[in-house]
Design an enzyme around this catalytic site. Sequence first.
Site, PDB file in Angstrom:
ATOM      1  N   ASN A  83       0.829  -1.190   0.000  1.00  0.00           N
ATOM      2  CA  ASN A  83       0.000   0.000   0.000  1.00  0.00           C
ATOM      3  C   ASN A  83       0.872   1.251   0.000  1.00  0.00           C
ATOM      4  O   ASN A  83       2.101   1.176   0.081  1.00  0.00           O
ATOM      5  CB  ASN A  83      -0.953  -0.019   1.205  1.00  0.00           C
ATOM      6  CG  ASN A  83      -2.285   0.632   0.906  1.00  0.00           C
ATOM      7  OD1 ASN A  83      -2.355   1.632   0.196  1.00  0.00           O
ATOM      8  ND2 ASN A  83      -3.347   0.067   1.451  1.00  0.00           N
ATOM      9  N   HIS A 113      23.357   1.713  12.348  1.00  0.00           N
ATOM     10  CA  HIS A 113      24.674   2.077  12.868  1.00  0.00           C
ATOM     11  C   HIS A 113      24.897   1.354  14.193  1.00  0.00           C
ATOM     12  O   HIS A 113      23.935   1.027  14.892  1.00  0.00           O
ATOM     13  CB  HIS A 113      24.767   3.591  13.090  1.00  0.00           C
ATOM     14  CG  HIS A 113      24.633   4.377  11.829  1.00  0.00           C
ATOM     15  ND1 HIS A 113      25.705   4.664  11.027  1.00  0.00           N
ATOM     16  CD2 HIS A 113      23.551   4.917  11.214  1.00  0.00           C
ATOM     17  CE1 HIS A 113      25.299   5.360   9.981  1.00  0.00           C
ATOM     18  NE2 HIS A 113      23.983   5.518  10.076  1.00  0.00           N
ATOM     19  N   ALA A 157      -0.712  -3.548  13.161  1.00  0.00           N
ATOM     20  CA  ALA A 157      -0.430  -2.151  12.846  1.00  0.00           C
ATOM     21  C   ALA A 157       0.405  -1.524  13.960  1.00  0.00           C
ATOM     22  O   ALA A 157       0.142  -1.743  15.147  1.00  0.00           O
ATOM     23  CB  ALA A 157      -1.730  -1.386  12.666  1.00  0.00           C
ATOM     24  N   ARG A 180      19.601  -1.145  27.694  1.00  0.00           N
ATOM     25  CA  ARG A 180      20.873  -1.032  28.404  1.00  0.00           C
ATOM     26  C   ARG A 180      21.275   0.428  28.480  1.00  0.00           C
ATOM     27  O   ARG A 180      20.723   1.263  27.771  1.00  0.00           O
ATOM     28  CB  ARG A 180      21.966  -1.861  27.736  1.00  0.00           C
ATOM     29  CG  ARG A 180      22.445  -1.315  26.429  1.00  0.00           C
ATOM     30  CD  ARG A 180      23.589  -2.166  25.883  1.00  0.00           C
ATOM     31  NE  ARG A 180      24.147  -1.485  24.729  1.00  0.00           N
ATOM     32  CZ  ARG A 180      25.070  -1.973  23.978  1.00  0.00           C
ATOM     33  NH1 ARG A 180      25.566  -3.152  24.226  1.00  0.00           N
ATOM     34  NH2 ARG A 180      25.539  -1.303  22.953  1.00  0.00           N
TER      35      ARG A 180
END
Length: 182
Positions: A83, A113, A157, A180
Amino acid sequence: MPDDFLMRIDSPEFTAMSRRVLEVTALTHRLNALAFDDEEGKAEVFAQILGRPFPERATIYPPFYTDHGLNLRLPEHGRVFVNQGCTFLDYAGITLGARVMVGPKATFITSGHPVDPADRRIYLTGAPIDVEENVWIGAGATILPGVRIGRDSVIAAGAVVADDVPPATLVAGPKAQIARQW
């Protein structure tokens, strides 16, 4: 592309990836500006984004966003429905199985990252996403790097999926929590 990767941001691989991101950003801009009923135009631009013909039985409603395109794999003969407003950051690879349905504004992210602040601006990390047959992904769901979603599963959703989902399973929940500290 290896299953998991760690790429230096100052490497030739990163430079090549960055060039492709700029190319594909221009292509998705063209795609998203086309008339909604311009099926031929959309198929042509999708072929440039994917690096191969757009599968006949696939449906992707613009606006559509991707950063690489070449590593988004759609089934050749099985229906797929995506969609509008979805994002596929596919550098590490995204595979959608036959009969997968994706709700509006769902996001698939294969790269990121490192968490360590010293490494965050030096490296890019990533892992592929594999969505097996007959999966339904709800509106606004986010699928993170390295996730495999088993056949016949449903992602509710708004769910954030960071771990593999077994076949025939419903997963839900966007709640963030402290994992953490450093």
